[in-house]
Each structure stands twice: as structure tokens, then as C-alpha cells.
Design a protein around this motif. Structure first.
Motif, PDB file in Angstrom:
ATOM      1  N   PRO A  85       0.802  -1.232   0.000  1.00 24.79           N
ATOM      2  CA  PRO A  85       0.000   0.000   0.000  1.00 24.79           C
ATOM      3  C   PRO A  85       0.830   1.275   0.000  1.00 24.79           C
ATOM      4  O   PRO A  85       0.426   2.271  -0.606  1.00 24.79           O
ATOM      5  CB  PRO A  85      -0.852  -0.115   1.268  1.00 24.79           C
ATOM      6  CG  PRO A  85      -0.188  -1.167   2.105  1.00 24.79           C
ATOM      7  CD  PRO A  85       0.474  -2.095   1.151  1.00 24.79           C
ATOM      8  N   HIS A  86       1.983   1.289   0.662  1.00 22.01           N
ATOM      9  CA  HIS A  86       2.799   2.498   0.695  1.00 22.01           C
ATOM     10  C   HIS A  86       3.359   2.815  -0.690  1.00 22.01           C
ATOM     11  O   HIS A  86       3.341   3.973  -1.126  1.00 22.01           O
ATOM     12  CB  HIS A  86       3.939   2.334   1.705  1.00 22.01           C
ATOM     13  CG  HIS A  86       4.812   3.550   1.824  1.00 22.01           C
ATOM     14  ND1 HIS A  86       4.352   4.761   2.289  1.00 22.01           N
ATOM     15  CD2 HIS A  86       6.128   3.738   1.518  1.00 22.01           C
ATOM     16  CE1 HIS A  86       5.326   5.653   2.282  1.00 22.01           C
ATOM     17  NE2 HIS A  86       6.426   5.051   1.816  1.00 22.01           N
ATOM     18  N   VAL A  87       3.833   1.786  -1.397  1.00 19.73           N
ATOM     19  CA  VAL A  87       4.377   1.996  -2.734  1.00 19.73           C
ATOM     20  C   VAL A  87       3.259   2.390  -3.698  1.00 19.73           C
ATOM     21  O   VAL A  87       3.396   3.335  -4.484  1.00 19.73           O
ATOM     22  CB  VAL A  87       5.104   0.736  -3.230  1.00 19.73           C
ATOM     23  CG1 VAL A  87       5.678   0.963  -4.630  1.00 19.73           C
ATOM     24  CG2 VAL A  87       6.225   0.334  -2.269  1.00 19.73           C
ATOM     25  N   ASN A  88       2.154   1.663  -3.632  1.00 21.61           N
ATOM     26  CA  ASN A  88       1.044   1.968  -4.537  1.00 21.61           C
ATOM     27  C   ASN A  88       0.521   3.393  -4.335  1.00 21.61           C
ATOM     28  O   ASN A  88       0.214   4.099  -5.304  1.00 21.61           O
ATOM     29  CB  ASN A  88      -0.091   0.967  -4.330  1.00 21.61           C
ATOM     30  CG  ASN A  88       0.248  -0.405  -4.892  1.00 21.61           C
ATOM     31  OD1 ASN A  88       1.362  -0.642  -5.354  1.00 21.61           O
ATOM     32  ND2 ASN A  88      -0.702  -1.310  -4.840  1.00 21.61           N
ATOM     33  N   ALA A  89       0.433   3.808  -3.079  1.00 23.33           N
ATOM     34  CA  ALA A  89      -0.061   5.164  -2.792  1.00 23.33           C
ATOM     35  C   ALA A  89       0.896   6.214  -3.327  1.00 23.33           C
ATOM     36  O   ALA A  89       0.467   7.253  -3.863  1.00 23.33           O
ATOM     37  CB  ALA A  89      -0.258   5.332  -1.292  1.00 23.33           C
ATOM     38  N   ALA A  90       2.210   5.961  -3.207  1.00 26.41           N
ATOM     39  CA  ALA A  90       3.197   6.916  -3.704  1.00 26.41           C
ATOM     40  C   ALA A  90       3.130   7.039  -5.222  1.00 26.41           C
ATOM     41  O   ALA A  90       3.222   8.142  -5.775  1.00 26.41           O
ATOM     42  CB  ALA A  90       4.595   6.492  -3.262  1.00 26.41           C
ATOM     43  N   GLY A 296       7.956  -3.524  -8.581  1.00 22.38           N
ATOM     44  CA  GLY A 296       7.090  -3.848  -9.704  1.00 22.38           C
ATOM     45  C   GLY A 296       6.960  -2.732 -10.707  1.00 22.38           C
ATOM     46  O   GLY A 296       6.615  -2.975 -11.867  1.00 22.38           O
ATOM     47  N   TYR A 297       7.230  -1.496 -10.288  1.00 23.68           N
ATOM     48  CA  TYR A 297       7.245  -0.396 -11.248  1.00 23.68           C
ATOM     49  C   TYR A 297       8.591  -0.415 -11.973  1.00 23.68           C
ATOM     50  O   TYR A 297       9.624  -0.592 -11.323  1.00 23.68           O
ATOM     51  CB  TYR A 297       7.038   0.953 -10.547  1.00 23.68           C
ATOM     52  CG  TYR A 297       6.777   2.072 -11.523  1.00 23.68           C
ATOM     53  CD1 TYR A 297       5.478   2.444 -11.839  1.00 23.68           C
ATOM     54  CD2 TYR A 297       7.834   2.736 -12.150  1.00 23.68           C
ATOM     55  CE1 TYR A 297       5.229   3.457 -12.765  1.00 23.68           C
ATOM     56  CE2 TYR A 297       7.599   3.740 -13.076  1.00 23.68           C
ATOM     57  CZ  TYR A 297       6.299   4.096 -13.381  1.00 23.68           C
ATOM     58  OH  TYR A 297       6.069   5.082 -14.303  1.00 23.68           O
ATOM     59  N   ALA A 331       8.089   5.554  -6.868  1.00 22.82           N
ATOM     60  CA  ALA A 331       8.025   4.119  -6.584  1.00 22.82           C
ATOM     61  C   ALA A 331       9.304   3.641  -5.906  1.00 22.82           C
ATOM     62  O   ALA A 331       9.265   2.878  -4.929  1.00 22.82           O
ATOM     63  CB  ALA A 331       7.790   3.348  -7.877  1.00 22.82           C
ATOM     64  N   ALA A 332      10.456   4.080  -6.430  1.00 21.54           N
ATOM     65  CA  ALA A 332      11.740   3.641  -5.890  1.00 21.54           C
ATOM     66  C   ALA A 332      11.940   4.138  -4.459  1.00 21.54           C
ATOM     67  O   ALA A 332      12.385   3.397  -3.578  1.00 21.54           O
ATOM     68  CB  ALA A 332      12.874   4.122  -6.788  1.00 21.54           C
ATOM     69  N   ARG A 333      11.602   5.403  -4.226  1.00 25.62           N
ATOM     70  CA  ARG A 333      11.773   5.942  -2.883  1.00 25.62           C
ATOM     71  C   ARG A 333      10.863   5.225  -1.889  1.00 25.62           C
ATOM     72  O   ARG A 333      11.294   4.863  -0.785  1.00 25.62           O
ATOM     73  CB  ARG A 333      11.480   7.445  -2.877  1.00 25.62           C
ATOM     74  CG  ARG A 333      11.585   8.046  -1.483  1.00 25.62           C
ATOM     75  CD  ARG A 333      11.456   9.551  -1.477  1.00 25.62           C
ATOM     76  NE  ARG A 333      11.538  10.067  -0.112  1.00 25.62           N
ATOM     77  CZ  ARG A 333      11.652  11.347   0.194  1.00 25.62           C
ATOM     78  NH1 ARG A 333      11.703  12.257  -0.774  1.00 25.62           N
ATOM     79  NH2 ARG A 333      11.731  11.737   1.443  1.00 25.62           N
ATOM     80  N   ALA A 334       9.610   4.995  -2.269  1.00 25.87           N
ATOM     81  CA  ALA A 334       8.677   4.324  -1.367  1.00 25.87           C
ATOM     82  C   ALA A 334       9.144   2.902  -1.065  1.00 25.87           C
ATOM     83  O   ALA A 334       9.027   2.427   0.076  1.00 25.87           O
ATOM     84  CB  ALA A 334       7.281   4.312  -1.983  1.00 25.87           C
TER      85      ALA A 334
END
Length: 450
Positions: A85-90, A296-297, A331-334
């Protein structure tokens, strides 16, 4: 033109579905296989003797189109878990705001660059971004050749470093139909199971020196030694964590540099260090990254010492339309925030220890398991026909991979003979997941006879 009579055997792929067996599939699966072939052509491959269609996923679980749950112990691309969820939200927040390239000023790429560089040694001063690991390795080798003025590349015997024209040219694991560059030399992998070397590092360094000599005789010289420091495609060798020191002395004495391919072994995978090469207590000139970097991104890149890219950057420009774009950086930072904030390196160490102990217990009870090796959440289980001769048992390994798929646990195989079970789960894999995995593998071993 290659005629049917002249055409070589089908391109190599470990754990690949054989289209000739399509008639054995259920009607729905056969229809999808036929549709793929019609629309996508023959170069794509599917996993497993009975391919599986996934509809959604969460954490370490994937779900097929009928809602059946699968334990994913293979897909490291989503390194911090499927649909985190954190990556997807970012990603969504940045996509809702702006997606653009690196020729405009933006804080996101700089903030992430600072955060990422903090995970490396101080000698590594710059990062450059691409979309894939293949592009990262391609850029690294362009830079290595420009810096050294040499052409030669040395890799291990079954290495994989990418699918571009350049990188497939030094990726022997692509198979015999994929030609290696004339500037490429191979050395054997540090096979701690079969090679009785008192000092594996010196043994490997001697092989590297031999290939350097050949490159120099042919006027090509050495540009780079390129290695995944866990030797993933060679069979996963992690038992000699400081073997690269003597190798790199030979490489640097010949004017070459070390490119550490961290696409599979980086981002806390080892459970002991952020980067796989750090287990060897060395510092590469260039580090390449990919797959797990954006959960995944598509985001990848290189980290490089200043003196390596100075002339390259002065004499040429680098631009990648999507590499380093604002959404990729979000995506990378998250993803890196999750690794650090959820203490996933420690989880990889702890859960990996449980897996390793369980696998070694299985090996004590089953003589078909010749060797168990690995570190953190990256394991290799080598299947053999006979422990005395250590003859590889490819058929058994692939049968186990497919039996585990039938038990709804996902793994694959690796090594030149495809006889090493490749276990590479997400970094959030828990000890409960490890227990389930071990239970199913024990059942698979009892079920499979070859």
C-alpha cells in the motif's frame, strides 16, 4: 535463411512450458496458450508444465482466476510484497500530479538519489537511472569500455546480465542459440559444492587471470569483470563471502573495473548487507540495479564512482525518456522506505535462518538433496542423482518445481543443469510462511520419484 531442417533446438529456458504438451491442458488453459501464441508469437515462454493464470496478489500471496491462494517464494521483483500500500499510494499520488522526464528540474530524483547513495560506500558518488536492469548493465558496460579503452568482458559460466544486444552478448545462460560476443570470456562459477579449493578466491582469480591474458593477446584488453555476487544463475553460491578480493586485484592490475550486478542480490536480499557485494568486503566501480528497485514499477539504474563516469559524462550526454521519471522515483523511494522502515533486512536474516535450518533438516533425511546454500532470503537446493558422484538431477529438480506449483507454492530452478531449486521470496516472508513452505517441500519430496 534458416530452414526447418537447419533450425537449432528450441531456445533454452529453465522451468519453461513445452507448447508440444498443450493438448494435456484443460480447455481454458489451452485456449489461453493458443491465444498467446497467435498474438505474441513464439519467443515468449510460460512457467511450469501446467501454466497458471494469476488474477490478483497481496503480500506474499498470489491468487489464480478461480481464487486459489499460492505462496509466492520466487518473485523478487515485488521485493517488499505484492501491491504494497505504501508503494502503490506513492505511485498514484505522483501519477495524479505529474509524470515527466529528467530534463526538467525536479526534487524527487535528487531526494531519492541522496537516499540511495547513503546505502553505498563514500567512493560511490553518482547515480543514473534507467528502466530495466538490462539497460543498467548496458550503460555500465558502455561506461567501462569508454573509461578503460578496452573491450573485453569476463563473466561466470552461466551468468545472466540482460536481454539487449549488448547484454545478451555476455549472458551465457540465454542458451547456445544466443551468441556471445567475441570480446567475452567465461570463468567457472565458484562452485563450493564440487570444487575442493582451499582458497576459492585465489582459485577464481587464477581463472580470471588466464582469460585476461587471452584478451590481451588478442588486443582487446579487459574492460570489466561483471558478476552477481551470489552467482544466481550459476546455481546460487554464497558460502565464501570474501572470495572477490583476490579476483578484483587481478582485474584492476589489468586495467579493468568491477561491475557488481545487484539486480537479483541487492536491496537487503542477503539479510546481512544492503548489497550483495558488501558480503565480499569490496567496493565496485559500478553497481547496477533493477527488478526489485520499484516493487514492480519499471525502474533501474547504476551507482558509479566519480572517476569512472567523468570522461564519459564530459564527452557524451545521457538521456533516457522514462529512466528517472517522476513516477519511477516515487516508486523507488517508497520501496526503499519500506525496506528501511519495516526492517526487512533483519526479517530476511531471521526468516532466512529458519528456512536454511529447515532445508538442511530435509537434506539429512533425503539423499537426493546434495547441497543447501544461500543467505538471507535467497536459497539454492541442489538435487543430485548420487551424493558420492554429485551428478546433477535435472529431472528431479523440475519435477519438484512442478509438484510445488501443484501444491500452490511458487519456486523455480537455476544453474547450468537446471538442477538447483531457486527459492527467492519477498523480503516480508515470515517464519509462518517459511514453515508452510517447508511443509509443502517435504510433501513434494515424498511425492516425487524419478
Amino acid at each position: 535463411m534458416t530452414t526447418n531442417l537447419q533450425r537449432p533446438k528450441r531456445g533454452k529456458m529453465v522451468n519453461g512450458f513445452d507448447p508440444a504438451q498443450a493438448d494435456a491442458l484443460d480447455a481454458r488453459t489451452r485456449e489461453m496458450v493458443d491465444r498467446r501464441a497467435r498474438l505474441l508469437g513464439p519467443a515468449y515462454r510460460l512457467f511450469y508444465a501446467n501454466p497458471v493464470e494469476f488474477a490478483h496478489a497481496e503480500g506474499v500471496m498470489m491468487y489464480d482466476s478461480d481464487g486459489n491462494e499460492y505462496l509466492d517464494a520466487y518473485n523478487n521483483v515485488v521485493s517488499v510484497g505484492h501491491c504494497h500500500p505504501h508503494v502503490n499510494a506513492a505511485v498514484k499520488a505522483q501519477m495524479d500530479k505529474l509524470c515527466t522526464h529528467t530534463r526538467y528540474m525536479q526534487d524527487g530524483i535528487l531526494d531519492y538519489a541522496e537516499m540511495l547513495l547513503d546505502t553505498f560506500e563514500k567512493d560511490i558518488a553518482h547515480v543514473m537511472f534507467t528502466c530495466t536492469g538490462s539497460e543498467a548493465n548496458d550503460l555500465a558496460l558502455r561506461m567501462a569500455k569508454y573509461h578503460t579503452g578496452n573491450e573485453g568482458i569476463i563473466v561466470t559460466s552461466e551468468a545472466y546480465h540482460g536481454n539487449s544486444e549488448l547484454t545478451s552478448g555476455f549472458s551465457p545462460s540465454m542458451g547456445e542459440n544466443s551468441r556471445l560476443g567475441t570480446w567475452v570470456r567465461r570463468v567457472p562459477a565458484p562452485d563450493t559444492y564440487r570444487v575442493a579449493a582451499e582458497n576459492m578466491g585465489e582459485w577464481l582469480a587464477a581463472h580470471v587471470a588466464e582469460q585476461i591474458h587471452d584478451l590481451q593477446r588478442r588486443g582487446q584488453g579487459l574492460a570489466a569483470f561483471v558478476a552477481d555476487s551470489l552467482f544466481s544463475s550459476d546455481g546460487i553460491f554464497a558460502n565464501d563471502p570474501e572470495l572477490l578480493t583476490p579476483v578484483l586485484k587481478v582485474v584492476r592490475d589489468a586495467g579493468g573495473i568491477f561491475v557488481a550486478d545487484e539486480v537479483q542480490c541487492g536491496f537487503a536480499r542477503t539479510g546481512s548487507d544492503m548489497w550483495g557485494y558488501q558480503r565480499h568486503r569490496v567496493v565496485p566501480e559500478i553497481v547496477t540495479m533493477g527488478k526489485p528497485m520499484g516493487n514492480g514499477y519499471p525502474v533501474a539504474g547504476i551507482a558509479v564512482q566519480s572517476h569512472i563516469c567523468e570522461a564519459f559524462g564530459h564527452d557524451m550526454r545521457y538521456f533516457n525518456t522514462f529512466g528517472g521519471n517522476t513516477v519511477a522515483m516515487a516508486a523507488a523511494r517508497a520501496t526503499l522506505e519500506v525496506i528501511q522502515n519495516e526492517n526487512l533486512m533483519e526479517n530476511a536474516r531471521k526468516t532466512g535462518a529458519v528456512l536454511m535450518e529447515g532445508l538442511r533438516d530435509l537434506a539429512k533425511a533425503d539423499a537426493r538433496i546434495g547441497d543447501v546454500r544461500g543467505t538471507g532470503l535467497y536459497m539454492g537446493v541442489e538435487m543430485v542423482k548420487d551424493r558420492a558422484t554429485r551428478d546433477p538431477d535435472s529431472a528431479l529438480a523440475l519435477a519438484l518445481v512442478n509438484e510445488m506449483r501443484a501444491r500452490r507454492v511458487l519456486i523455480s530452478a537455476t544453474a547450468a543443469n537446471a538442477n538447483v531449486l531457486k527459492i527467492r521470496p519477498q523480503l516480508c516472508f515470515s517464519t509462518d510462511h517459511a514453515d508452510r513452505f517447508l511443509t509443502e517441500l517435504k510433501g513434494a519430496l515424498a511425492s516425487v520419484t524419478t
